[in-house]
Design a protein around this motif. Structure first.
Motif, PDB file in Angstrom:
ATOM      1  N   SER A  26     -32.679  42.894   2.938  1.00 15.37           N
ATOM      2  CA  SER A  26     -33.177  44.189   2.459  1.00 15.37           C
ATOM      3  C   SER A  26     -34.692  44.180   2.480  1.00 15.37           C
ATOM      4  O   SER A  26     -35.322  43.130   2.336  1.00 15.37           O
ATOM      5  N   SER A  27     -35.272  45.362   2.648  1.00 17.98           N
ATOM      6  CA  SER A  27     -36.718  45.511   2.722  1.00 17.98           C
ATOM      7  C   SER A  27     -37.218  46.314   1.523  1.00 17.98           C
ATOM      8  O   SER A  27     -36.767  47.441   1.299  1.00 17.98           O
ATOM      9  N   LYS A  28     -38.131  45.727   0.771  1.00 17.82           N
ATOM     10  CA  LYS A  28     -38.715  46.444  -0.366  1.00 17.82           C
ATOM     11  C   LYS A  28     -39.590  47.593   0.112  1.00 17.82           C
ATOM     12  O   LYS A  28     -39.727  48.609  -0.583  1.00 17.82           O
ATOM     13  N   ASP A  29     -40.179  47.445   1.300  1.00 17.12           N
ATOM     14  CA  ASP A  29     -41.040  48.507   1.823  1.00 17.12           C
ATOM     15  C   ASP A  29     -40.256  49.786   2.078  1.00 17.12           C
ATOM     16  O   ASP A  29     -40.772  50.893   1.878  1.00 17.12           O
ATOM     17  N   VAL A  30     -39.023  49.649   2.538  1.00 16.41           N
ATOM     18  CA  VAL A  30     -38.181  50.825   2.766  1.00 16.41           C
ATOM     19  C   VAL A  30     -37.956  51.574   1.457  1.00 16.41           C
ATOM     20  O   VAL A  30     -38.024  52.804   1.399  1.00 16.41           O
ATOM     21  N   ILE A  31     -37.703  50.821   0.388  1.00 19.79           N
ATOM     22  CA  ILE A  31     -37.468  51.431  -0.929  1.00 19.79           C
ATOM     23  C   ILE A  31     -38.723  52.137  -1.421  1.00 19.79           C
ATOM     24  O   ILE A  31     -38.661  53.273  -1.920  1.00 19.79           O
ATOM     25  N   VAL A  32     -39.882  51.480  -1.267  1.00 16.60           N
ATOM     26  CA  VAL A  32     -41.143  52.057  -1.738  1.00 16.60           C
ATOM     27  C   VAL A  32     -41.481  53.337  -0.982  1.00 16.60           C
ATOM     28  O   VAL A  32     -41.846  54.354  -1.584  1.00 16.60           O
ATOM     29  N   VAL A  33     -41.350  53.300   0.345  1.00 14.28           N
ATOM     30  CA  VAL A  33     -41.683  54.471   1.162  1.00 14.28           C
ATOM     31  C   VAL A  33     -40.740  55.629   0.844  1.00 14.28           C
ATOM     32  O   VAL A  33     -41.173  56.777   0.696  1.00 14.28           O
ATOM     33  N   ALA A  34     -39.449  55.336   0.749  1.00 14.64           N
ATOM     34  CA  ALA A  34     -38.472  56.382   0.436  1.00 14.64           C
ATOM     35  C   ALA A  34     -38.760  57.007  -0.925  1.00 14.64           C
ATOM     36  O   ALA A  34     -38.723  58.237  -1.088  1.00 14.64           O
TER      37      ALA A  34
END
Length: 353
Positions: A26-34
């Motif tokens: 999983s990518s934390k960046d995906v969560i932050v951007v979303a």
């Protein structure tokens, strides 16, 4: 050693075990951007109601203070509670939306995995050496590079936007507050969209990197694959019991088919083969049951109980038993002798009818 090199892809069992432990890509960046883009779009939609709530709260505070005869603790508490209530109404929807987007973004990546394993206390987590190793690991280097790139991109985008809009933003001081806020919010949304697009590209790269890193981390050596295969094969005793149970079930189904036979060919005590021939569906007689010794006697017994014709023919019984699998059609070399037997059986059955 070559056998210890992690060259093999993880087996399904290894993947299931890792998933149970909470180890997934999983990518934390995906969560932050979303969350960032989602919250700002929601802020844009909720802005009119938030503006009205803040305006009414400010008017209430100013009017309340101007009408106070004395600045008492109870009055201050009333104004404070009103302010807190207003802030809660403005912030709570954004907090809920941010939480929902974060949960959804995480769930999509992890297929909504929920496990308590990462929450369990482990002494190894308190080991300072492990912490030092993690600080200088390749993963932390990549995270540091990503953070550095984000800071540079953020600075460049902000500079480009503010350089062109700084004069206009300053002139908003002379404009109606509602229009001023609307303009500033529009510019902020434009800025967030530009930054979000760049960060989305970084998040996409990070997602694929995390997948690659995860797959690399769970690779197995050839020896590990062999060992896992042995474990999955299980104890020979257990395997023997399973095989015995399977044979018992298959034998039971076979015995249930004996009453449907047209004839049973037997070698007095050692072999028995039950044949069925359906002229409309079968190209040749089919072996629906066969057995040796006690099973052969049981086939004959069931056949006699259900009035199936039993014929003794030692060579034929042995030949059919050895050459024809259960459920298979008899070989061509036995067509003649079996056809004579069936003709006789059908003739006898007609007479009995």
């Amino acid at each position: 050693m070559a056998s210890d090199e992690k060259t093999e892809k993880a087996t399904p069992k290894k993947r299931r075990d890792q998933r149970k432990k909470g180890h997934v890509a999983s990518s934390k960046d995906v969560i932050v951007v979303a969350s960032l883009i989602g919250c700002f779009y929601c802020l844009q939609m909720l802005f009119p109601s938030i503006y009205r709530a803040l305006r009414d709260a400010l008017i209430f505070q100013v009017s309340s203070i101007s009408e106070m005869e004395e600045l008492s603790l109870s009055n201050l508490q009333l104004i404070g509670m009103k302010s807190v209530n207003t802030l809660a109404k403005c912030i709570f929807p954004l907090g809920v939306i941010s939480l929902a987007i974060g949960v959804l973004a995480t769930g999509v990546q992890t297929r909504f995995l929920f496990t308590k394993e990462p929450l369990k206390f482990k002494l190894s987590k308190l080991n300072p050496l492990n912490g030092i190793k993690n600080m200088f690991s390749a993963k932390q280097v990549v995270e540091l590079l990503k953070a550095f790139i984000k800071i540079i991109i953020l600075a460049v985008v902000l500079y480009g936007i503010l350089k062109d809009e700084l004069v206009m933003i300053a002139q908003m001081m002379d404009v109606d507050p509602a229009n001023s806020f609307a303009y500033v919010l529009k510019e902020v949304m434009s800025m967030v969209l530009k930054i979000g697009m760049v960060f989305a590209a970084i998040a996409g790269f990070d997602y694929f990197y995390q997948r690659w890193s995860y797959e690399k981390g769970i690779k197995m050596s050839k020896e590990e694959v062999k060992e896992e295969f042995k474990q999955m094969e299980g104890d020979p005793k257990v395997k023997g019991k399973i095989r015995s149970l399977q044979q018992s079930m298959a034998r039971s189904r076979m015995m249930q088919a004996v009453p449907d036979a047209d004839v049973i060919i037997r070698n007095p005590t050692h072999y028995a083969v039950a044949l069925r021939y359906d002229i409309d569906h079968d190209n040749a007689p089919v072996v629906i049951a066969k057995g040796q010794d006690l099973i052969a006697l049981k086939i004959v017994e069931i056949g006699e109980q259900n009035k199936v014709t039993v014929i003794e023919n030692k060579p034929l019984a042995r030949g059919l038993y050895a050459s024809t699998p259960l459920g298979g059609q008899i070989p061509a070399e036995y067509y003649g002798v079996v056809a004579e037997i069936l003709v006789e059986v059908f003739r006898l059955n007609k007479k009995l009818e």
